[in-house]
Design a protein around this motif. Sequence first.
Motif, PDB file in Angstrom:
ATOM      1  N   LEU A  20      -4.159 -14.144   0.912  1.00 53.74           N
ATOM      2  CA  LEU A  20      -3.219 -13.745  -0.123  1.00 53.74           C
ATOM      3  C   LEU A  20      -2.719 -12.350   0.228  1.00 53.74           C
ATOM      4  O   LEU A  20      -3.406 -11.576   0.884  1.00 53.74           O
ATOM      5  N   ILE A  21      -1.508 -12.038  -0.227  1.00 51.90           N
ATOM      6  CA  ILE A  21      -0.914 -10.732   0.048  1.00 51.90           C
ATOM      7  C   ILE A  21      -0.714 -10.011  -1.281  1.00 51.90           C
ATOM      8  O   ILE A  21       0.340 -10.143  -1.917  1.00 51.90           O
ATOM      9  N   PRO A  22      -1.699  -9.279  -1.739  1.00 54.95           N
ATOM     10  CA  PRO A  22      -1.523  -8.577  -3.003  1.00 54.95           C
ATOM     11  C   PRO A  22      -0.573  -7.402  -2.856  1.00 54.95           C
ATOM     12  O   PRO A  22      -0.577  -6.706  -1.840  1.00 54.95           O
ATOM     13  N   VAL A  23       0.236  -7.204  -3.874  1.00 55.46           N
ATOM     14  CA  VAL A  23       1.125  -6.048  -3.944  1.00 55.46           C
ATOM     15  C   VAL A  23       0.861  -5.403  -5.299  1.00 55.46           C
ATOM     16  O   VAL A  23       1.289  -5.910  -6.334  1.00 55.46           O
ATOM     17  N   TYR A  24       0.135  -4.318  -5.268  1.00 54.91           N
ATOM     18  CA  TYR A  24      -0.272  -3.638  -6.498  1.00 54.91           C
ATOM     19  C   TYR A  24       0.585  -2.391  -6.673  1.00 54.91           C
ATOM     20  O   TYR A  24       0.574  -1.495  -5.839  1.00 54.91           O
ATOM     21  N   VAL A  25       1.353  -2.359  -7.770  1.00 58.68           N
ATOM     22  CA  VAL A  25       2.277  -1.261  -8.028  1.00 58.68           C
ATOM     23  C   VAL A  25       1.834  -0.534  -9.291  1.00 58.68           C
ATOM     24  O   VAL A  25       1.580  -1.158 -10.316  1.00 58.68           O
ATOM     25  N   PHE A  26       1.743   0.807  -9.216  1.00 60.53           N
ATOM     26  CA  PHE A  26       1.230   1.565 -10.350  1.00 60.53           C
ATOM     27  C   PHE A  26       1.785   2.989 -10.312  1.00 60.53           C
ATOM     28  O   PHE A  26       2.314   3.437  -9.297  1.00 60.53           O
ATOM     29  N   TYR A  27       1.650   3.682 -11.401  1.00 58.41           N
ATOM     30  CA  TYR A  27       1.948   5.109 -11.412  1.00 58.41           C
ATOM     31  C   TYR A  27       1.035   5.784 -10.399  1.00 58.41           C
ATOM     32  O   TYR A  27      -0.187   5.704 -10.499  1.00 58.41           O
ATOM     33  N   SER A  28       1.610   6.476  -9.428  1.00 56.73           N
ATOM     34  CA  SER A  28       0.795   6.983  -8.322  1.00 56.73           C
ATOM     35  C   SER A  28      -0.311   7.916  -8.794  1.00 56.73           C
ATOM     36  O   SER A  28      -1.374   7.995  -8.180  1.00 56.73           O
ATOM     37  N   MET A  29      -0.092   8.640  -9.882  1.00 54.20           N
ATOM     38  CA  MET A  29      -1.107   9.556 -10.388  1.00 54.20           C
ATOM     39  C   MET A  29      -2.378   8.816 -10.788  1.00 54.20           C
ATOM     40  O   MET A  29      -3.478   9.363 -10.760  1.00 54.20           O
ATOM     41  N   PHE A  30      -2.235   7.536 -11.155  1.00 57.58           N
ATOM     42  CA  PHE A  30      -3.369   6.783 -11.688  1.00 57.58           C
ATOM     43  C   PHE A  30      -3.936   5.783 -10.678  1.00 57.58           C
ATOM     44  O   PHE A  30      -4.542   4.782 -11.046  1.00 57.58           O
ATOM     45  N   GLY A  31      -3.738   6.087  -9.412  1.00 52.10           N
ATOM     46  CA  GLY A  31      -4.283   5.225  -8.372  1.00 52.10           C
ATOM     47  C   GLY A  31      -5.538   5.823  -7.780  1.00 52.10           C
ATOM     48  O   GLY A  31      -6.631   5.680  -8.312  1.00 52.10           O
ATOM     49  N   PHE A  32      -5.375   6.527  -6.679  1.00 55.38           N
ATOM     50  CA  PHE A  32      -6.539   7.080  -5.986  1.00 55.38           C
ATOM     51  C   PHE A  32      -7.308   8.075  -6.862  1.00 55.38           C
ATOM     52  O   PHE A  32      -8.490   8.276  -6.680  1.00 55.38           O
ATOM     53  N   GLN A  33      -6.622   8.695  -7.802  1.00 48.90           N
ATOM     54  CA  GLN A  33      -7.329   9.639  -8.673  1.00 48.90           C
ATOM     55  C   GLN A  33      -8.204   8.896  -9.663  1.00 48.90           C
ATOM     56  O   GLN A  33      -9.352   9.245  -9.886  1.00 48.90           O
ATOM     57  N   ARG A  34      -7.671   7.849 -10.279  1.00 52.31           N
ATOM     58  CA  ARG A  34      -8.406   7.173 -11.349  1.00 52.31           C
ATOM     59  C   ARG A  34      -9.349   6.103 -10.811  1.00 52.31           C
ATOM     60  O   ARG A  34     -10.444   5.911 -11.343  1.00 52.31           O
TER      61      ARG A  34
END
Length: 910
Positions: free
Chosen positions: A609-623
């Motif tokens: 499967l090819i997941p494409v996860y899109v999010f507010y960048s502030m709440f990615g690696f930080q959260r």
Amino acid sequence: MASGSDRNPIIIGGLPSQVPDFDPEETQEWLDSLDAAVDERGRERARYLMLRLIERAREKRVAVPEMRSTDYVNTIPTRAEPFFPGNEEIERKILNATRWNAAVMVSRAQRPGIGVGGHIATFASSASLYDVGFNHFFRGKDEGDGGDQVFFQGHASPGIYARAFLLDRLSEDNLDGFRQEKSKAPHGLSSYPHPRLMPDFWEFPTVSMGLGPIGAIYQARMNRYMHARGIADTSKSHVWAFLGDGEMDEPESLGQLTIAAREGLDNLTFVVNCNLQRLDGPVRGNGKVIQELESVFRGAGWNVIKLIWDRTWDPLLAQDRDGILVNRMNTTPDGQFQTYATESGAYIREHFFGDDQRLRAMVEGMTDDQILHLGRGGHDHKKIYAAFKAAVEHTGQPTVILAKTVKGWTLGPNFEGRNATHQMKKLTVDDLKGFRDRLHLPISDKELESGAPPYFHPGPNSEEIQYMHDRRKSLGGYVPTRVVRAKPLALPEDKTYATVKKGSGQQSIATTMAFVRLLKDLMRDKELGKRFVLIAPDEYRTFGMDSFFPSAKIYNPLGQQYESVDRELLLAYKESPTGQMLHDGISEAGCTASLIAAGSAYATHGEPLIPVYVFYSMFGFQRTGDQFWQMADQLARGFVLGATAGRTTLTGEGLQHADGHSQLLASTNPGCVAYDPAFGFEIAHIVQDGLRRMYGPDSEDVFYYLTVYNEPIQHPAEPENVDAEGILKGVYRFSEGVSGSIPAQIMASGVAVPWAVEAQKILAEDWDVKADVWSATSWNELRREAVACEEYNLLHPEEEQRVPYVTRKLAGAQGPFVAVSDWMRSVPDQIARWVPGTYQSLGADGFGFADTRGAARRFFHIDAQSIVVGVLTELAREGKVDRSVLKQAIDRYQLLDVSAADPGAAGGDA
């Protein structure tokens, strides 16, 4: 007593108690009967009668409030226990050998000169739970499917290795290589379940506590998703998560329970090893963690099975007509039960049974030794089997089994139930002798007294080993095993990327939208399109992805059982049992768990499967950075999009939305390939290369992180003879200076590239500076390659020395070099060491704030005019311009006046 009409109206368990009483006389008779039961037989008898009435009401389908917790006894009564199909005597011998080898492996790892640590007590408490699962429930992968997915409790890994040793899957050299992965290579064993370190053995990393539970929930859901969409038949797969009671305090452990109940994930079982101890002491010394967890799981809609007492309690509970024994069980706190696990039978007789004549009478015929060996349900194979069987046969709900055990069970009085048992790693000779005797193993005193204690193996042809192999054969193979059966995908042709490479013409779009346009084209691919899994935390519209609603639809196993309020609109909200989009609500942790489950499907189920996860960048690696580390460990693949990136690009949202550091956080993850593209054609090349690297013939265990922005800009068409290698390596010359006589270089990434181009023009017109603009698509990849070169040179001094790509690429460019981005300076500073010339970086260090883009960039001194002054400053330092021009430039461009800056483009949420 007040009649029904006199009582205050209340709601109990969601059911109204204040309803018209059409027969007050009958009501009063029932109330009088209850009063009489209390007065004549006591509260315990009345309580029992009420429980039986509730039970009968449910049998008759009469709605009654759900009890949050039940008595501190086994959920499955003795009379309802199924026949145990195994040979309990042989399984006891197998378990004893496993227990011994697990403990000895950790103890031997503490030998002089090694001392690498390890844990003994966790597996000692949960060994029976695993043994029943291995012998009767866990399905392997030999049938060609994914089998069961088992999330092993991380600290129990020694026991899993010990069992694999008995099955000849691991050797003595492997056991002696525990926690010595490099020095004992190729025989080393990882400390915990780490698929990246043991990719043929472990499937799921779990020792970052709390990630196992959420990972298991979303794995079970991903199984249903794949089955519903016809990608893989996962109907036989069951997900097991073995957890610790202390671990359940982690927010990730309980935070997503409702999704499992809401979607009816009866393919999921949690087994919580309730040994009542954390790492340092009791979990709930003054309380009862099993009762607490029962309330939490019941309230979340789970089926709860409590496994508290072993069969030795059955005769005593059968005598408990007044409920006095159950009451004592209900009211004894966990801290006291922990003490009972460390004390004598006489102590238990005096303190547990001794202050009530009825309790004392129950155990009068028992010796102190018999009282001492009144055991806990998590150590009883028959009771465990009954609980596991009930769990896998239950439908409509996920199940949690709360199994009571003793931490350090069988390891002896120095270990069992002690507060320090988690940190205790080495068995003394006396401990070993007592342990051996308790397990009835044929190991002599001499063997224990002369050096390291030996491992025990009954022989490959022994009854026990043959039994183990037979059981695993009947269940479809060995567990844990990680197998990659997925074949490379047929990748899209170059023409699929053509539209994005043409640029946006006169239209201004954000890089987020450029990516979404490319994604639409990729999802139209007949072979690849169905394998995309779109994931967002309730922000699809923000990212311009609501255009996918009508075609891809949102996955919901129940479909859409309502008329959408926007049903008349072209982009109406659409849910479907076969939907392609995962809309996980406002939960980045849940979304990342979905990302990991989808990204590892190529190994778990043999279907990429090819997941494409899109999010507010502030709440990615930080959260959810811990989960991204888990993703790398699990060898998951896919695309992660940090949208609305940058510290000044989403400034209307303010401080907590202003990301100026996620690229730096991403650089710490060795499995992450991170880019900060400026234009659509760069995105096209990066995504195309990402698909090749992750899903092509020579697939790599990496995932891609792209930061994209919400600021609309005009995207240029891909230049002729575009430097595709430079885009992928991390830097290429985007715009060569055409006028001016003083050379300089500007390096920029992402949304900063247009500022650099504007600065290039100002420098030429106002200061006779001929500046080239370089697009640094990946500061991280440039540094990673440079570090690899230096490591090679360090170890190969007599070989030709390698030169980092960034150094070679910039070799002919005349400095100085000024780097700029919408990130903190630490991001571009990663490459400073290898830039062949004077280097300065400009960046958005500090907290973000709400204002116009122009004002924010002027404040951080990263806008075009600030870049101009930055270049002039470096030229002055090199003596190529007079220092007097610096003050002139600052005054001309009003760099000290934030309000003087052009506000910049407004809007552009996507």
